[in-house]
Every structure is written in C-alpha cells, then in structure tokens.
Design a protein around this motif. Structure first.
Motif, PDB file in Angstrom:
ATOM      1  N   LEU A  13      -9.071  43.519 -53.203  1.00 54.98           N
ATOM      2  CA  LEU A  13      -7.674  43.788 -52.899  1.00 54.98           C
ATOM      3  C   LEU A  13      -6.914  42.496 -52.631  1.00 54.98           C
ATOM      4  CD1 LEU A  13      -8.070  46.769 -50.378  1.00 54.98           C
ATOM      5  CD2 LEU A  13      -7.336  46.922 -52.774  1.00 54.98           C
ATOM      6  N   ALA A  14      -5.668  42.451 -53.107  1.00 54.12           N
ATOM      7  CA  ALA A  14      -4.760  41.395 -52.686  1.00 54.12           C
ATOM      8  C   ALA A  14      -4.358  41.665 -51.236  1.00 54.12           C
ATOM      9  CB  ALA A  14      -3.536  41.364 -53.597  1.00 54.12           C
ATOM     10  N   ASN A  15      -3.724  40.691 -50.602  1.00 57.41           N
ATOM     11  CA  ASN A  15      -3.287  40.865 -49.225  1.00 57.41           C
ATOM     12  C   ASN A  15      -2.369  42.077 -49.092  1.00 57.41           C
ATOM     13  OD1 ASN A  15      -4.668  38.545 -48.665  1.00 57.41           O
ATOM     14  ND2 ASN A  15      -2.899  37.352 -48.026  1.00 57.41           N
ATOM     15  N   GLY A  16      -2.651  42.909 -48.122  1.00 61.77           N
ATOM     16  CA  GLY A  16      -1.832  44.095 -47.887  1.00 61.77           C
ATOM     17  C   GLY A  16      -2.381  44.884 -46.724  1.00 61.77           C
ATOM     18  N   LEU A  17      -1.735  45.966 -46.374  1.00 61.35           N
ATOM     19  CA  LEU A  17      -2.122  46.739 -45.208  1.00 61.35           C
ATOM     20  C   LEU A  17      -3.387  47.554 -45.430  1.00 61.35           C
ATOM     21  CD1 LEU A  17       1.364  47.973 -43.945  1.00 61.35           C
ATOM     22  CD2 LEU A  17       0.118  45.877 -43.388  1.00 61.35           C
TER      23      LEU A  17
ATOM     24  N   ALA B 275     -18.442  52.721 -40.427  1.00 64.90           N
ATOM     25  CA  ALA B 275     -19.388  53.617 -41.096  1.00 64.90           C
ATOM     26  C   ALA B 275     -20.746  52.965 -41.319  1.00 64.90           C
ATOM     27  CB  ALA B 275     -18.807  54.073 -42.432  1.00 64.90           C
ATOM     28  N   GLY B 276     -20.914  51.743 -40.816  1.00 65.42           N
ATOM     29  CA  GLY B 276     -22.197  51.057 -40.959  1.00 65.42           C
ATOM     30  C   GLY B 276     -22.400  50.401 -42.294  1.00 65.42           C
ATOM     31  N   LEU B 277     -21.318  50.161 -43.039  1.00 67.30           N
ATOM     32  CA  LEU B 277     -21.444  49.560 -44.370  1.00 67.30           C
ATOM     33  C   LEU B 277     -21.284  48.037 -44.318  1.00 67.30           C
ATOM     34  CD1 LEU B 277     -21.096  52.567 -45.071  1.00 67.30           C
ATOM     35  CD2 LEU B 277     -19.704  51.866 -47.027  1.00 67.30           C
ATOM     36  N   ILE B 278     -21.776  47.402 -45.358  1.00 66.61           N
ATOM     37  CA  ILE B 278     -21.640  45.955 -45.535  1.00 66.61           C
ATOM     38  C   ILE B 278     -20.500  45.720 -46.520  1.00 66.61           C
ATOM     39  CG2 ILE B 278     -22.770  43.826 -46.309  1.00 66.61           C
ATOM     40  CD1 ILE B 278     -25.469  45.264 -45.675  1.00 66.61           C
ATOM     41  N   VAL B 279     -19.575  44.838 -46.162  1.00 64.00           N
ATOM     42  CA  VAL B 279     -18.416  44.546 -47.005  1.00 64.00           C
ATOM     43  C   VAL B 279     -18.689  43.290 -47.832  1.00 64.00           C
ATOM     44  CG1 VAL B 279     -15.986  43.850 -47.003  1.00 64.00           C
ATOM     45  CG2 VAL B 279     -16.788  45.623 -45.413  1.00 64.00           C
ATOM     46  N   THR B 280     -18.364  43.343 -49.118  1.00 66.96           N
ATOM     47  CA  THR B 280     -18.359  42.128 -49.929  1.00 66.96           C
ATOM     48  C   THR B 280     -16.964  41.963 -50.519  1.00 66.96           C
ATOM     49  OG1 THR B 280     -19.441  40.866 -51.705  1.00 66.96           O
ATOM     50  CG2 THR B 280     -19.268  43.260 -52.029  1.00 66.96           C
ATOM     51  N   PRO B 281     -16.146  41.048 -49.955  1.00 68.86           N
ATOM     52  CA  PRO B 281     -14.806  40.825 -50.495  1.00 68.86           C
ATOM     53  C   PRO B 281     -14.886  40.188 -51.879  1.00 68.86           C
ATOM     54  CG  PRO B 281     -15.015  39.987 -48.243  1.00 68.86           C
ATOM     55  CD  PRO B 281     -16.391  40.254 -48.747  1.00 68.86           C
ATOM     56  N   VAL B 282     -14.088  40.704 -52.814  1.00 66.95           N
ATOM     57  CA  VAL B 282     -14.078  40.227 -54.202  1.00 66.95           C
ATOM     58  C   VAL B 282     -12.713  39.641 -54.505  1.00 66.95           C
ATOM     59  CG1 VAL B 282     -14.472  40.820 -56.618  1.00 66.95           C
ATOM     60  CG2 VAL B 282     -15.707  42.055 -54.820  1.00 66.95           C
ATOM     61  N   ASN B 283     -12.706  38.485 -55.101  1.00 70.94           N
ATOM     62  CA  ASN B 283     -11.458  37.842 -55.513  1.00 70.94           C
ATOM     63  C   ASN B 283     -10.695  38.784 -56.442  1.00 70.94           C
ATOM     64  OD1 ASN B 283      -9.464  36.247 -56.716  1.00 70.94           O
ATOM     65  ND2 ASN B 283     -10.767  34.437 -56.827  1.00 70.94           N
ATOM     66  N   PRO B 284      -9.477  39.212 -56.065  1.00 68.62           N
ATOM     67  CA  PRO B 284      -8.741  40.150 -56.919  1.00 68.62           C
ATOM     68  C   PRO B 284      -8.276  39.550 -58.237  1.00 68.62           C
ATOM     69  CG  PRO B 284      -7.382  39.446 -55.076  1.00 68.62           C
ATOM     70  CD  PRO B 284      -8.761  38.914 -54.822  1.00 68.62           C
TER      71      PRO B 284
ATOM     72  N   ASN C  74      -1.192  36.846 -28.343  1.00 68.78           N
ATOM     73  CA  ASN C  74       0.064  37.529 -28.664  1.00 68.78           C
ATOM     74  C   ASN C  74       0.765  36.764 -29.792  1.00 68.78           C
ATOM     75  OD1 ASN C  74      -0.469  39.403 -26.535  1.00 68.78           O
ATOM     76  ND2 ASN C  74       0.302  37.901 -25.074  1.00 68.78           N
ATOM     77  N   GLY C  75       2.065  36.585 -29.718  1.00 74.78           N
ATOM     78  CA  GLY C  75       2.775  35.786 -30.701  1.00 74.78           C
ATOM     79  C   GLY C  75       2.737  36.368 -32.102  1.00 74.78           C
ATOM     80  N   THR C  76       3.122  35.524 -33.065  1.00 75.37           N
ATOM     81  CA  THR C  76       3.233  35.937 -34.459  1.00 75.37           C
ATOM     82  C   THR C  76       2.603  34.887 -35.353  1.00 75.37           C
ATOM     83  OG1 THR C  76       5.314  37.072 -33.977  1.00 75.37           O
ATOM     84  CG2 THR C  76       4.857  36.601 -36.284  1.00 75.37           C
ATOM     85  N   ALA C  77       1.803  35.319 -36.296  1.00 72.05           N
ATOM     86  CA  ALA C  77       1.125  34.414 -37.224  1.00 72.05           C
ATOM     87  C   ALA C  77       1.471  34.790 -38.655  1.00 72.05           C
ATOM     88  CB  ALA C  77      -0.386  34.474 -37.022  1.00 72.05           C
ATOM     89  N   LEU C  78       1.370  33.823 -39.535  1.00 68.99           N
ATOM     90  CA  LEU C  78       1.607  34.051 -40.959  1.00 68.99           C
ATOM     91  C   LEU C  78       0.296  33.899 -41.721  1.00 68.99           C
ATOM     92  CD1 LEU C  78       3.580  34.413 -43.394  1.00 68.99           C
ATOM     93  CD2 LEU C  78       3.713  31.908 -43.476  1.00 68.99           C
ATOM     94  N   THR C  79      -0.027  34.895 -42.553  1.00 67.85           N
ATOM     95  CA  THR C  79      -1.191  34.816 -43.436  1.00 67.85           C
ATOM     96  C   THR C  79      -0.699  34.803 -44.872  1.00 67.85           C
ATOM     97  OG1 THR C  79      -2.689  35.931 -41.889  1.00 67.85           O
ATOM     98  CG2 THR C  79      -3.295  35.972 -44.226  1.00 67.85           C
ATOM     99  N   ALA C  80      -0.768  33.642 -45.495  1.00 69.64           N
ATOM    100  CA  ALA C  80      -0.378  33.495 -46.892  1.00 69.64           C
ATOM    101  C   ALA C  80      -1.583  33.277 -47.787  1.00 69.64           C
ATOM    102  CB  ALA C  80       0.601  32.323 -47.053  1.00 69.64           C
ATOM    103  N   LEU C  81      -2.706  32.849 -47.194  1.00 66.13           N
ATOM    104  CA  LEU C  81      -3.939  32.697 -47.962  1.00 66.13           C
ATOM    105  C   LEU C  81      -4.561  34.069 -48.195  1.00 66.13           C
ATOM    106  CD1 LEU C  81      -5.584  29.639 -46.155  1.00 66.13           C
ATOM    107  CD2 LEU C  81      -4.194  29.638 -48.245  1.00 66.13           C
ATOM    108  N   PRO C  82      -5.332  34.227 -49.268  1.00 66.57           N
ATOM    109  CA  PRO C  82      -5.939  35.542 -49.545  1.00 66.57           C
ATOM    110  C   PRO C  82      -6.985  35.926 -48.506  1.00 66.57           C
ATOM    111  CG  PRO C  82      -6.722  33.876 -51.101  1.00 66.57           C
ATOM    112  CD  PRO C  82      -5.605  33.247 -50.335  1.00 66.57           C
ATOM    113  N   LEU C  83      -6.887  37.154 -48.012  1.00 67.05           N
ATOM    114  CA  LEU C  83      -7.781  37.612 -46.956  1.00 67.05           C
ATOM    115  C   LEU C  83      -9.231  37.716 -47.403  1.00 67.05           C
ATOM    116  CD1 LEU C  83      -5.529  40.336 -45.294  1.00 67.05           C
ATOM    117  CD2 LEU C  83      -6.504  38.349 -44.128  1.00 67.05           C
ATOM    118  N   TYR C  84      -9.475  37.791 -48.707  1.00 67.08           N
ATOM    119  CA  TYR C  84     -10.872  37.871 -49.149  1.00 67.08           C
ATOM    120  C   TYR C  84     -11.611  36.566 -48.884  1.00 67.08           C
ATOM    121  CZ  TYR C  84     -10.061  34.937 -53.247  1.00 67.08           C
ATOM    122  OH  TYR C  84      -9.763  33.878 -54.057  1.00 67.08           O
TER     123      TYR C  84
END
Length: 543
Positions: free
Chosen positions: A73-77, A89-98, A230-240
């Motif tokens: 997935l690209a960055n999103g909610l 659910a006890g699963l293992i996540v493998t992030p994939v470059n979208p 607290n505060g506010t942060a910006l995420t522009a890099l891909p979350l994967y």
C-alpha cells in the motif's frame, strides 16, 4: 518519552490499544492529498478498526497465527489499520514496495510465503496470470483514504486475480465485529532491505525489536530535553520503508502525535497542502526530500518552523543541512538499517549536533569499529561499524545469506565509519561502495559532497570503475543545476578539497540519478553502466 513504571504494552499490537486508552478521539493519522483533501482517523478509530480487521483475518478469512500478510500500500489511512489488525490476529507483516514491478512483487510473495495480500486495485494486474504463486487471499484497497463501509468498494471477480483464491474489498472487511481474542506472535515483520547494493533480503523483526526501538528513540530525545510527545509530525516517506515505519507506526503512536501522511512526495509540491493546513513540529526525511523542499518557491516564501527534522536513509549533504537550519530549524542526521529496526545513532536536538556526522548511539545501542580481522581500532581510525542492542534483528529469513552478518551478538553493517574521542560517529561509506585507487581508499560520499558544493551541480554520484593503471578509478555522474559546468571546472573544484587520487578521472553528465523509492542513490545501477573503458583526462570527457 519515558514510559510509566508499569508499561501496558507487551506487544506492538498493544500500542494501538494503549494509545486509544490515553488519547481517545484525538487525531492520530490525517492523510492529505495533493488537492488539499483530507481524511482523519482518531487513536480510538485506529484501535477499533484494527480490531475489526483482525476479526476478519481470523474469520471468515481463516488466517492462523504465524501466517504472513503482504501489505502493498501507498501511504494512507488503511496502512495502520491493516498492520495493527494483522498483529492483533497474530500474523507476520511483510511490507511490499507499492511501486515494485510484477517480478519484484512475485519474488517477495514467494520468498516470504505470504498467505494474504492487501494491496490497491492495481496490484491485481501484477498477480494476474501468474502460475508460479501459491493460492492466497486478496484484499483490495481503493484510494489513499479509508472507506469504512463497503458502499464504494465492490469486490472484483476473484477469477481475474491469477493466484488469488478469494478476494474482498477493504470496506467489506471492516463491517464485521471486533476481534474477541488476543493473539500475539513473537515475530512481527519480514522487513526487506532496500536492495541498493544487491538483492533485497528479509530481516526478521521481532516484537521485542519493535518495542525496544520505540523506547530507545523516545528516551534518546527525552533525555536531551526535546521529547517527541503530542504535537504534529509529517510523514512524506513511504511507510513500507523501515525509516518511516519506525516513526509512523511506533514512535508517533506511542507519543500521541498527530501524524500527517502524504501519499506520495513526488512531485515535492504534493507536500504543500500539508504544510499549509498543519503546523508541523517534526518530520523525518532523506537528503533529497529536504533539498527538494528548499528548492520550492512556496516553501522559501513561507518556511515552517519545526522543532527539529530528522535525516536518515542516505548521507545528508552539508549544503542542504546548513540551508535547512538557516531557513527552518535544527536538522538531526541519524543512522540506521533495516537489520537494526531503523535506528543506531542520531545527533541530539542540542547544540552538540554536528553536521556531517550521525551523532551518538541511541539509548541502549552499542557500537564498535573493527578492522578486517574484526579487531577494535583506535578512535579516529576507519573500520567497519558493528552494532549490538535489543533493536538488532533476529537474523535473515534466508539463513544462507551472510551467515557472518549476525556474529557473537554483533551485526556487521558493511559501513565504514570513524568514531572520535568524544564518541561521535561519522560514516565514511558503504564497504561495497569504497573505491580502491592504487591501494588508497576513496569514499564516494566524500567526493560527492565536494561535487555537490559546486554551484552548478544539483547532485552527483561516484562509483569505481576498472582501470589498468590504478586497479580502480573514480567516475562521477553529475546532474547539473541550470548551466552545465565543464569537466575542467569540476576537476579544478575537486582538486581544491581532495587529494589527487580521489579526484574523478571522468565526469558523466546525466539528467537524473537512479534512486530508490525513499530517495537513496542506487550506485549499483550506475556500476552496471560503468563497464570497463579507457579513461581520459577531464577535458576529454563525454557530457
């Protein structure tokens, strides 16, 4: 931020639940589209929806603890809902470059043994017609936002999805009941390296690694009087990518930070609505992201005032750091790898920060500099950087890869570094990227920094190529800024700051450098093009 004496978080899945308890309906993630459209999830929303998604994974999907879910997935909610839901659910996540090609996607699905794939609709084209993939279940996400009902999500025909056995629209997966169970697996991620110096490989990141990283980063900044809270942060890099994942899925959630997520930072103007609508306190980025922002007229006209920015993923050019500090505020260069869950060291948010270095080890991390025989060297002597700490991965999924990489509790980074008498670390270069000219070591980062200081050079990359005379010689690939500097000019410029053997013997002018999705220059791609050829004096170089 130092945690309470009794920490209710015993697994990364618990971060979402703990944050919902502490921060409730405060905004957790806001996705900001290039046109300024925004959608927001609160901390309570993330916890509830990830509970529901966990219930879907368990039934009707039928995933079992230890199964692997590929998240492309690209960055999103949808991203935090899917990741926290999978962990619950006890699963293992493998992030994939979208932005992977079909071949790259198939390779990771097969290598990781993915049982489930969550991806945007275009991923259907990547898996269509493949006869080499085992059966897996597919969940399709439409857009960068998060539809919480199935109204706008019509599941595509499963028969059109090649290896996909069953297919759901993401909205459908959020219509059931929240999971009424608590399943936790000791492994959380099969995190693939960037592959900038070779084939991408999966590091096994455990729950303990992730929780340790959360604590190490929080305590490092808290101990220097500038906690991320607290505060506010910006995420522009891909979350994967592990760098953005570290902050976006761990540190900011734990700190109650409002995370402003941009789906894609190219072109750089995509970030403008985020800065215009939100007062950003922190951001994490790479050198090219910061340089790109500094080149934007709208950014120069109304620069934000950040508490600090963190730079990693690639060397931060001194010229970029100086201009950022003049215009925006402190920029702290740090260092980490996939195999260290994204963090080893960082400059502190104080006057002790030093441009050109990667600062001090974060709380709980230990480092060594060793020679080729793995013996410690004296301060000021270059050698390979070794790291030990609770953030170091358990190993590689493929145990045949670099069996010596995790030796005696130390991870061999493959990076050449120097530690001075004060404990400040400076990365010289990747061991694989180091160029040997007539027996002398040449570090591409050093040469690239000198080239980048020329006013007509936008960016540069340096590689070694075969030379009959010196074994290897230095070749520079240069992207010009406006008028193109001549090879003779660049040669003279380099000789003012570099020993003769470090000066490029050839300058190749190109329109752009090959880069990874997070902005790292892919020197390996340039080396492929750098086939043996006769070297000429600078005045005879091809443009």
């Amino acid at each position: 931020m130092t945690r309470p004496d009794i920490d209710p978080v015993s697994h990364p899945a618990d971060l979402a639940t703990d944050a919902a308890r502490r921060f409730g309906m405060r905004p957790a993630y806001t996705v900001v589209m290039p046109d300024g459209t925004r959608e927001t999830l609160s901390f309570a929303d993330v916890d509830h929806l990830s509970d529901v998604f966990a219930g879907f994974l368990a039934s009707p999907l039928g995933a079992k603890p230890g199964d692997v879910v590929a998240v492309q997935l690209a960055n999103g909610l949808a991203f935090p809902i899917v990741v926290f839901g999978a962990w619950k659910a006890g699963l293992i996540v493998t992030p994939v470059n979208p932005y992977y090609t079909a071949v790259e996607t198939w390779r990771q699905l097969l290598d990781s043994g993915a049982r489930v794939m969550v991806a945007d609709r275009s991923a259907a084209d990547l898996v269509r017609g493949s006869n080499n993939l085992p059966d897996f279940d597919m969940v399709i996400v439409d857009g960068a936002g998060i539809p919480v009902t199935a109204e706008h999500n019509v599941a595509p025909n499963p028969l059109s999805l090649g290896g996909a056995e069953r297919c759901w629209a993401f909205g459908e997966t959020l219509e059931g009941d929240a999971a009424a169970f608590r399943l936790r697996h000791p492994i959380c991620l099969y995190q693939y390296t960037g592959g900038t110096t070779g084939s991408s490989k999966a590091a096994i990141i455990t729950a303990a690694n992730l929780l340790a990283t959360r604590t190490m980063v929080g305590e490092f900044f808290g101990s220097h009087g500038s906690p991320i809270a607290n505060g506010t942060a910006l995420t522009a890099l891909p979350l994967y990518h592990i760098f953005a994942f570290l902050f976006g899925m761990l540190v900011y959630v734990d700190a109650g930070t409002h995370n402003i997520v941009v789906p894609l930072a190219r072109p750089i103007s995509n970030l403008r609505p985020a800065f215009e609508h939100h007062a950003i306190d922190w951001m994490a980025g790479v050198d090219t992201l910061y340089a790109g922002l500094l080149a934007e007229e709208w950014f120069q006209a109304s620069p934000p005032r950040l508490k600090f920015a963190i730079a990693g993923g690639a060397a931060l050019r001194a010229s970029v750091a100086i201009e950022w500090e003049r215009l925006v505020g402190p920029i702290l260069e740090g260092y980490g790898l996939t195999e260290t869950t994204g963090i080893v060291s960082c400059n502190p948010p104080t006057n002790a920060r030093r441009i050109g270095s990667i600062g001090f080890p974060v709380t709980g991390a230990a480092v060594r500099i060793v020679d080729d025989e793995c013996s410690d060297v004296l301060p000021g002597i270059a050698g390979e950087l070794l790291v030990r700490g609770p953030q170091v991965a358990a190993g590689y999924l493929d145990t045949s890869i670099r069996e010596d990489a995790f030796a005696d509790g130390w991870f061999r980074t493959g990076d050449i570094a120097v530690i001075d008498s004060l404990g400040v670390i400076t990365i010289m270069d990747r061991k694989k990227d180091m160029i040997l000219v007539s027996g002398f070591n040449v570090y591409p980062n050093e040469v690239e920094a000198v080239l980048a200081s020329h006013p007509q050079v936008l960016e540069a990359a340096v590689v070694g190529v075969e030379s009959e005379r010196s074994g290897e010689a230095v070749r520079a690939y240069v992207v010009s800024r406006g008028a193109t500097a001549t090879p003779e000019e660049l040669d003279r410029h380099c000789r003012l700051s570099l020993a003769a053997y470090k000066v490029p013997r050839e300058f190749v002018f190109i329109e752009s450098l090959p880069k990874s999705a997070v902005g790292k220059t892919l020197r390996a791609e340039l080396r492929k093009a750098a086939t043996p050829r006769r070297f000429h004096l600078p005045g005879m170089q091809a443009r």
